[in-house]
Design an enzyme around this catalytic site. Structure first.
Site: not given
Ligand code: HXC
Length: 509
Positions: A170-171, A405-406
């Protein structure tokens, strides 16, 4: 007083635990180090000075005000030294809410970015994060945007390096994308804008994390990453090695390290590097390794567009950027990928006052619809543009082919080459002899074609026609290449070029 000191120590210990023992163990089980372990390996021993260890998030939505807070809020920031030189660093702590970026987490990074720019020192980001802190919504998006703005402000002023050591989603992806170099750790890191689940929902494609954005993809297909390493330890040690090559900022000049390699060292094996048969390949990296101090070469983008080699070496202890056509891959031809790869590298060197040495063995641009449809003209123009705008010393050496050209593009005299050498084996021409004769004498008998081809080869397939015009400053012995380049670079140290004022150029992006 003792009580207060103990309390500080206790708060520090708690903060150092990040998301706690259980999550640290989970991190280790995935083959990853924690943010603090990474920083310890990246920096000189005991040189890390941490900032904002006690910062906590201020989110009250989605029960965040009720759950226990982790001091540091998912990112460890501060500064330290790499072989005695100051660098700023931030490392995402995956053990705290998956290293996700909150408003306060972002503010910690902004502070470090501002410090790095103010101090004109490199900044290194270690990534291991799930992207925007979902509970914080737009505050998180705003935090990212302010990171991005700072990346752009620092671009070309201080080196910015990103090391992806876990998820980078994501971001989180756009800040690395605007830094100078991205490296990844094989198998434990991946980078993508949207993950496999979203991809499946939107496009019905089923892909794994690795297939979508692993190191194997980003160092080859997408070329987002400049290199990959087997594990955290190797990656961090290699970033230390890279830092040693880089200037602290765009005005500091290349760092100078002691060298025990004689700049006048001759290497007679180079006299037989180019095969007698012009269609046979040879490894241009052998030339680079034999020219640089102590054979120490840090390659950038090794797995992508292998037909051009880019990377850093040193001559007389000072950093030099090398760009070289690689006859081992696609005969060293320039295609869209090679042009973009080299253009970006040339622009980095020019931004940071790193002289460039170019080795040329190029049969031209790659013909075909795939290339033309893919924008070869514009991508080739990037490299032409990048070299032409250079104000750093440019030393060029044509080892064999420099066609069409290269020839112009590869740091020729005409676009700004300061010292242009050729080996006696150089062939500087519009194209290969056979192709040229078949155009000029279309319809000729095979005997006529053979005779004219020989005539064309004798006249044009050498460095001397170009040398007679002064396009080549000197035809040099291959064995003396290191000495000639070292002398040229020493002479060029005082090079100064003024360009007319403009807001900025308009490179063909
Ligand atoms: C809040 C988050 C988080 C997030 C993970 N966690 N990502 N909390 N915001 N974005 C938390 C989980 O809830 C979990 O908490 C802990 O971190 C570990 O994550 P897991 O999922 O257990 O780890 P893993 O299985 O290794 O998976 C990692 C992951 C997955 C693939 C990154 O966590 C995931 O898909 N996260 C979301 C990704 C996402 O969609 N991000 C937002 C993108 S939007 P607990 O308490 O259970 O341990 C974005 C837009 C911004 O970024 C644009 C700006 C330009």
């Amino acid at each position: 007083m003792k009580h207060i000191l103990d309390k500080l120590e206790q708060r520090r210990s708690e903060a150092r635990l990040g998301g706690g023992e259980k999550r640290i163990m989970a991190q280790h089980q995935k083959g990853k180090l924690t943010a603090r372990e990474r920083i310890d390996l990246l920096l000189d021993e005991k040189s890390f000075e941490e900032f904002d260890m006690f910062v906590e998030h201020r989110c009250v939505d989605f029960g965040m005000d009720k759950s226990p807070k982790s001091p540091g809020d998912g990112v460890v920031t501060g500064w330290g030294t790499v072989n005695g030189r100051t660098v700023f660093v931030f490392a995402k702590d995956f053990t705290v809410l998956g290293g996700s970026l909150s408003e306060t987490h972002a503010q910690k990074i902004h502070k470090i970015q501002d410090m790095a720019l103010k101090m004109r020192a490199p900044i290194i980001g270690l990534y291991d994060s799930g992207g925007a802190r979902i509970q914080e919504g737009v505050a998180s998006l705003a935090g990212y945007a302010e990171v991005f703005r700072r990346n752009v402000e620092a671009s070309g002023v201080i080196p910015q390096i990103s090391l992806i050591m876990g998820p980078c989603a994501g971001g989180d992806v756009y800040s690395p994308a605007m830094t100078d170099f991205i490296f990844m750790v094989r198998e434990t890191s991946y980078m993508y804008v949207t993950g496999p689940d979203v991809v499946k929902t939107v496009t019905n494609e089923i892909v794994s994390h690795e297939e979508l954005g692993g190191a194997s993809i980003h160092t080859t297909k997408s070329s987002i990453a400049d290199g990959a390493f087997d594990n955290d330890v190797e990656a961090l040690l290699q970033v230390r090695r890279l830092i040693d090559f880089l200037p602290a900022n765009n005005q500091a000049g290349s760092p100078e390290w002691p060298s025990f390699d004689d700049p006048a060292r001759v290497d007679s094996s180079l006299d037989t590097l180019v095969p007698d048969n012009a269609n046979k390949p040879y490894d241009i990296k052998e030339l680079i390794l034999k020219v640089v101090d102590e054979g120490d070469f840090f390659e950038i983008g090794a797995k992508h567009a292998g037909n051009i080699v880019t990377g850093f070496g040193r001559i007389e202890g000072r950093t030099v950027g090398f760009v070289a056509n690689q006859p081992m891959v696609l005969a060293g031809v320039l295609d869209s990928d090679a042009s973009r790869k080299a253009a970006r590298f040339v622009r980095f060197c020019d931004s940071f006052e790193i002289p460039i040495v170019t080795f040329v063995d190029v049969p031209g641009f790659l013909p075909g619809t795939a290339q033309e449809y893919g924008g070869l003209i514009k991508h080739g123009a990037k490299l032409l543009f990048a070299y032409s705008q250079c104000t750093v010393p440019l030393v060029t050496c044509i080892t064999r082919k420099a066609y069409g050209g290269a020839y112009d593009v590869m740091a020729s005299k005409h676009i700004g080459g300061d010292v242009n050498y050729a080996w006696p084996s150089a062939q500087i021409a519009v194209m290969g002899a056979k192709g040229a004769v078949e155009i000029i004498f279309r319809g000729g008998t095979p005997e006529e074609i053979a005779e004219k081809t020989k005539e064309y080869e004798d006249r044009f397939m050498s460095p001397f026609v170009a040398a007679e015009r002064g396009y080549i400053d000197e035809v040099i012995m291959p064995h003396s290449t290191r000495r000639r380049i070292a002398r040229a670079l020493a002479m060029l140290r005082t090079k100064k070029v003024e360009r007319p004022w403009r807001k900025h150029d308009n490179i063909p992006l």
